[in-house]
Design an enzyme around this catalytic site. Structure first.
Site, PDB file in Angstrom:
ATOM      1  N   LYS A  13     -17.072   1.324 -36.105  1.00 56.16           N
ATOM      2  CA  LYS A  13     -15.799   1.106 -35.382  1.00 56.16           C
ATOM      3  C   LYS A  13     -15.080   2.422 -35.115  1.00 56.16           C
ATOM      4  CE  LYS A  13     -13.725  -1.535 -38.411  1.00 56.16           C
ATOM      5  NZ  LYS A  13     -14.736  -1.656 -39.461  1.00 56.16           N
ATOM      6  N   ARG A  88      -7.326  -7.679 -40.036  1.00 60.25           N
ATOM      7  CA  ARG A  88      -8.430  -7.916 -40.967  1.00 60.25           C
ATOM      8  C   ARG A  88      -8.339  -9.287 -41.628  1.00 60.25           C
ATOM      9  NH1 ARG A  88      -9.677  -2.254 -42.071  1.00 60.25           N
ATOM     10  NH2 ARG A  88     -11.439  -2.015 -43.471  1.00 60.25           N
ATOM     11  N   ARG A 127     -28.852   6.930 -49.114  1.00 61.71           N
ATOM     12  CA  ARG A 127     -28.100   8.190 -49.043  1.00 61.71           C
ATOM     13  C   ARG A 127     -27.672   8.630 -50.439  1.00 61.71           C
ATOM     14  NH1 ARG A 127     -23.403   7.347 -45.060  1.00 61.71           N
ATOM     15  NH2 ARG A 127     -24.757   5.765 -44.186  1.00 61.71           N
ATOM     16  N   ARG A 135     -20.804   9.832 -58.487  1.00 59.24           N
ATOM     17  CA  ARG A 135     -19.970   8.909 -57.720  1.00 59.24           C
ATOM     18  C   ARG A 135     -20.779   7.941 -56.856  1.00 59.24           C
ATOM     19  NH1 ARG A 135     -15.006  10.782 -54.472  1.00 59.24           N
ATOM     20  NH2 ARG A 135     -15.055   8.549 -54.197  1.00 59.24           N
ATOM     21  N   ARG A 146     -16.217  -4.200 -50.246  1.00 59.23           N
ATOM     22  CA  ARG A 146     -15.600  -4.234 -48.914  1.00 59.23           C
ATOM     23  C   ARG A 146     -16.370  -5.167 -47.982  1.00 59.23           C
ATOM     24  NH1 ARG A 146     -15.410   1.526 -46.964  1.00 59.23           N
ATOM     25  NH2 ARG A 146     -14.006   0.759 -45.378  1.00 59.23           N
TER      26      ARG A 146
END
Ligand code: AMP
Length: 188
Positions: A13, A88, A127, A135, A146
């Site tokens: 987006k 949202r 990745r 992290r 999410r």
């Protein structure tokens, strides 16, 4: 042109919004960017939002609707805008309809950038594996959260805007320039 870009996190987006800003000379209104700026500046809004954003939950509908409504009143939005990351939830979509009505405006289109959630997760996992680091797992966990939030709270907007005759869908797994071309074909 008043556009909404809809799609799961990582679907592109933001990337597409930035390209469309140049094509149509209208600003990108990203609630995610606005919240990150508030967090970085440690404003009262940022202090309130930080923990919520960090764990991948949604900030309250009233807060984001308020910041979007204020932003739309700025001079650079006179010819339109691209909403990226707002609305949202159904409540935010209803609030958007009301705020546009009050301003005498309406949406021209809502573009859904479709992306396969499993592909988005596996991309991030790969990745993370390649880069290593403490992290990486946090990022994967927050991304999964999410995606769940998207499925539960944001995906219902597809039906909401289909019923209003505003929804256009494009394949977000195609190369960036093809996605841009598909969006332009859908809205012009
Ligand atoms: P984004 O950059 O659009 O992925 O947004 C990053 C984070 O900001 C989200 O995971 C939410 O915590 C928060 N956020 C952004 N936009 C909204 C919104 N419209 N409603 C609620 N929370 C939002």
């Amino acid at each position: 042109m008043r556009l909404v870009l809809l799609g799961p996190p990582g679907a592109g987006k933001g990337t597409q919004a930035k390209i469309l800003v140049d094509s149509y000379s209208i600003p990108q209104l990203s609630t995610g960017d606005m919240l990150r700026a508030a967090i970085a500046d440690k404003t009262p809004l940022g202090l309130e939002a930080k923990a919520i954003v960090d764990r991948g939950d949604l900030v309250s509908d009233d807060i984001v609707s308020g910041i979007i409504s204020d932003r739309m009143d700025q001079a650079d939005c006179a010819n339109g805008f691209i909403l990226d990351g707002f609305p949202r939830t159904i409540a935010q979509a209803e609030s958007l309809t009301h705020m546009l009505d009050r301003k005498g405006l309406h949406l021209d289109a809502v573009v859904e950038i479709k992306a396969d959630p499993d592909t988005l997760v596996s991309r991030v996992i790969n990745r993370a594996k390649e880069s290593g680091g403490a992290r990486a797992d946090d990022n994967e966990e927050v991304l999964r959260k999410r995606l769940d939030v998207y499925k539960e709270q944001t995906a219902p907007l597809v039906t909401f805007y289909t019923e209003q005759g505003l929804l256009k869908s494009v394949d977000g797994m195609a190369p960036i320039d093809e996605v841009t071309a598909a969006i332009k074909a859908a809205i012009e």
